[in-house]
Design a protein around this motif. Structure first.
Motif, short mmCIF file in Angstrom:
data_model
loop_
_atom_site.label_atom_id
_atom_site.label_comp_id
_atom_site.label_asym_id
_atom_site.label_seq_id
_atom_site.Cartn_x
_atom_site.Cartn_y
_atom_site.Cartn_z
N UNK A 214 10.67 59.58 -35.27
CA UNK A 214 10.49 60.19 -36.59
C UNK A 214 10.29 59.20 -37.72
N UNK A 215 10.16 57.91 -37.41
CA UNK A 215 10.12 56.94 -38.49
C UNK A 215 8.70 56.57 -38.95
N UNK B 133 -0.89 48.60 -43.06
CA UNK B 133 -0.89 47.58 -42.02
C UNK B 133 0.36 47.65 -41.16
N UNK B 134 0.24 47.15 -39.95
CA UNK B 134 1.38 46.99 -39.06
C UNK B 134 2.37 46.04 -39.74
N UNK B 135 3.67 46.36 -39.69
CA UNK B 135 4.63 45.51 -40.39
C UNK B 135 5.58 44.80 -39.42
N UNK B 136 5.91 43.57 -39.75
CA UNK B 136 6.79 42.73 -38.94
C UNK B 136 7.98 42.33 -39.79
N UNK B 137 9.19 42.70 -39.35
CA UNK B 137 10.39 42.29 -40.10
C UNK B 137 10.86 40.95 -39.57
N UNK B 138 11.17 40.01 -40.46
CA UNK B 138 11.68 38.72 -40.01
C UNK B 138 12.28 37.92 -41.16
N UNK B 139 13.19 37.00 -40.77
CA UNK B 139 13.66 35.98 -41.70
C UNK B 139 12.76 34.76 -41.59
N UNK B 171 15.05 51.96 -38.43
CA UNK B 171 15.17 52.54 -39.77
C UNK B 171 13.80 52.78 -40.40
N UNK B 172 12.75 52.35 -39.70
CA UNK B 172 11.41 52.54 -40.24
C UNK B 172 11.03 51.47 -41.24
N UNK B 173 11.87 50.40 -41.36
CA UNK B 173 11.57 49.33 -42.30
C UNK B 173 10.40 48.48 -41.84
N UNK B 174 10.19 48.42 -40.50
CA UNK B 174 9.07 47.66 -39.96
C UNK B 174 8.77 48.17 -38.56
N UNK B 175 7.60 47.83 -38.04
CA UNK B 175 7.21 48.30 -36.72
C UNK B 175 7.72 47.42 -35.59
#
Lengths: 367, 236
Positions: A214-215, B133-139, B171-175
């Motif tokens: 669902x995200x 765009x596709x998103x990548x979460x990272x430090x 959480x949907x913050x990134x893919x």
């Protein structure tokens, strides 16, 4: 600094381009969304009090297009000129530097517009004192037409088209694509249908299990579609397509000779890309008519820009007297840009657009 | 008085304990001046060295800037924090602790994605379908950019993450994410999997020297002593 360059300003104005001065500061997302993460490391970024990321404009093209969209219907014809500072992080070079250029939007007589804009770029170089311009021309529509004519599968077409402009990567991809040794497997539709259904069920379960259903990311259907696509990818492009593509990328010659060169190539390799070559030839004629000698332009089959809003004709001008210097003018057709600008709905589909930028900092001394 | 050689070591946690133990074994016991809370110290029996207790990322940054001559920090920190790290730093010796791999991880549900070239296809097809765009979460922003560029991947956007990166896809913050992992169990617990060729670097704690500042005679002597003893201890 920007107040000088009067002869260049006069040239643009006489050619019918209206000077615009779009804002310097923009929402950073617009540049990252359009040009990709690789540009972001070169942006000068700032954060406002609400935490929004802002960027100093790294070029004029996107800001000019934003202004165009804000000012009326997306498809209207408009000719813009600019001259002013742009900002990019460049190791060992100033982050603020001057660019000048034009953007010609909405002209549906594309080949004639290409010729006019290239002619203006050459006149600009002459106005700035560049006596020996060397011009390189490319056209990715020829490569795209070739992929189609060779019956390359769609996932492979996309892979190859995306790497066009990076010749080393492209050569490696072609080598991989041919590794099935010509035994091009026919993909059985029934088996693919079953594979798709099974993949979709499995991906759906996993998405649900990890709370990803669902995200708003990739869906089970999309994942299954690509599982099937991988079967097609595994079948490669075949030895013939690999051979013809490699031969094509090595083609080079003067722009005047290029249509003949391309026709001989198409005959020899028996590929039906006639209509695309015709449009290329039209552009050569338009250039000749505009007074630019096509024999002075170098055509390189493998020359392109790896930005997905560029759609075909590209050119760059170097100073032959200073061959080590990077391009002093870069230009090309970017019919896909206006429609890709986030948050706007007026522009759908391709809208004709072509322009060039002059790297004024690479040309010594303001006249 | 001549200027001291600055040796920076981690100021907290397991990394600090391991560093203190390693230096003691190398015959270079580190002493914090005053209380155990102090951020300054010295090497017992070796004059002309000032020990600075800093966080691992600060150590990397200060080595890159040349404000610290020698330091203990992770290879991941050096490659992330120091621009042009190859010319500004010298990796002296790995110390055998602080192991962690920096990896690309995607949702397990992406059964079509096993390698970086799959990710390239997915990234390129993402915007036409999703309008973003596709998103990548990272430090690890810089490490990620270099690695993705090396694989020819351009169609993505980084979302900077300040902690709990592995939770970003849920959480949907990134893919997808780029993060460090030691055993991969945290990734698995979050429904993520690594890619076959998605290990960006294998990190551990290193003794790192700055190539930036010019050393005085006494500083060079102290540096040579520390380097020799650490190399010996690392080899043994």
């Amino acid at each position: 600094m920007a107040e000088s360059y009067q002869p260049l300003r006069d040239l643009f104005s006489r050619a019918g381009y209206a000077f615009v001065e779009p804002p310097i500061l923009h929402d950073a997302r617009i540049f990252v969304e359009l040009a990709g993460e690789d540009l972001r490391r070169r942006l000068f970024l700032a954060t406002d009090a609400e935490g929004r990321e802002l960027a100093l404009r790294p070029d004029y093209t996107i800001p000019v297009c934003l202004q165009h969209l804000a000012g009326g219907p997306a498809r209207r014809r408009a000719n813009y000129a600019y001259l002013g500072p742009v900002f990019r992080q460049r190791p060992g070079a100033p982050g603020e530097f001057l660019q000048a250029g034009v953007e010609s939007l909405g002209r549906t007589d594309r080949e004639a517009a290409d010729a006019d804009v290239l002619k203006l770029a050459l006149e600009s170089a002459a106005t700035l004192g560049v006596r020996k311009p060397s011009v390189r021309i490319g056209d990715s529509t020829l490569f795209a037409a070739l992929l189609d004519a060779l019956d390359v599968s769609l996932p492979w077409q996309r892979r190859l088209a995306r790497s066009f402009g990076d010749t080393r990567r492209l050569a490696a991809l072609i080598a991989r694509g041919r590794s099935d040794n010509g035994a091009r497997r026919r993909v059985v539709p029934v088996a693919l249908g079953r594979e798709r259904r099974e993949a979709e069920a499995r991906a759906g379960e996993l998405l649900a299990a990890h709370g990803l259903a669902t995200v708003g990311g990739r869906t089970a259907e999309e994942i299954a579609g690509r599982v099937v696509e991988k079967t097609e990818l595994a079948a490669g492009i075949g030895a013939r397509a690999a051979k013809v593509l490699s031969a094509y990328l090595a083609l080079a010659g003067s722009k005047a000779a290029a249509p003949g060169l391309l026709r001989a190539f198409a005959r020899r390799e028996r590929v039906a890309i006639g209509p695309t070559i015709d449009r290329f030839a039209e552009r050569v004629e338009a250039l000749a008519k505009a007074g630019v000698d096509p024999a002075r332009l170098a055509f390189a089959a493998d020359f392109g820009r790896r930005l997905d809003y560029y759609t075909g004709f590209v050119f760059e001008i170097h100073d032959a007297a200073r061959p080590k210097l990077a391009q002093i003018v870069g230009g090309g057709r970017y019919d896909r840009l206006l429609a890709l600008i986030p948050g706007q709905t007026a522009a759908k589909g391709n809208i004709p657009a072509i322009g060039f930028s002059i790297w004024l900092d690479r040309i010594g001394g303001a006249p | 008085m001549t200027a001291p050689l600055i040796l920076a070591v981690p100021s907290k946690g397991r990394l600090q304990e391991n560093t203190m133990a390693f230096f003691a074994r190398a015959g270079l016991p580190l002493e914090q001046s005053g209380s155990a809370r102090s951020y300054r110290g010295r090497v017992a029996g070796l004059r002309g060295v000032e020990v600075a207790f800093l966080s691992a990322s600060e150590i990397a940054r200060e080595i890159g800037a040349g404000a610290v001559h020698l330091g203990v920090t992770g290879r991941d920190q050096v490659e992330e924090t120091v621009p042009d790290f190859a010319s500004r730093t010298e990796m002296i010796a790995p110390l055998g602790f602080g192991h962690a791999d920096c990896v690309v991880a995607v949702p397990e549900a992406w059964i079509d994605v096993e390698a970086m070239e799959d990710l390239d296809d997915v990234a390129a097809g993402f915007r036409p379908r999703h309008g973003r765009r596709l998103t990548v979460a990272t430090k690890y922003v810089n490490i990620t950019r270099r690695f993705f560029a090396g694989h020819g991947i351009a169609d993505y956007r980084i979302v900077e993450s300040l902690g709990a990166t592995e939770g970003a896809p849920a959480t949907g913050a990134a893919d997808l994410i780029v993060d460090i992992t030691t055993t991969g169990s945290t990734l698995r617990a979050n429904g993520l999997k690594m890619l076959a060729d998605g290990t960006i670097l294998k990190s551990e704690a290193w003794l790192v020297a700055s190539r930036v500042p010019k050393l005085g005679r006494a500083q060079a002597r102290a540096m040579a002593t520390i380097v020799a003893r650490v190399r010996e201890a690392a080899a043994g």
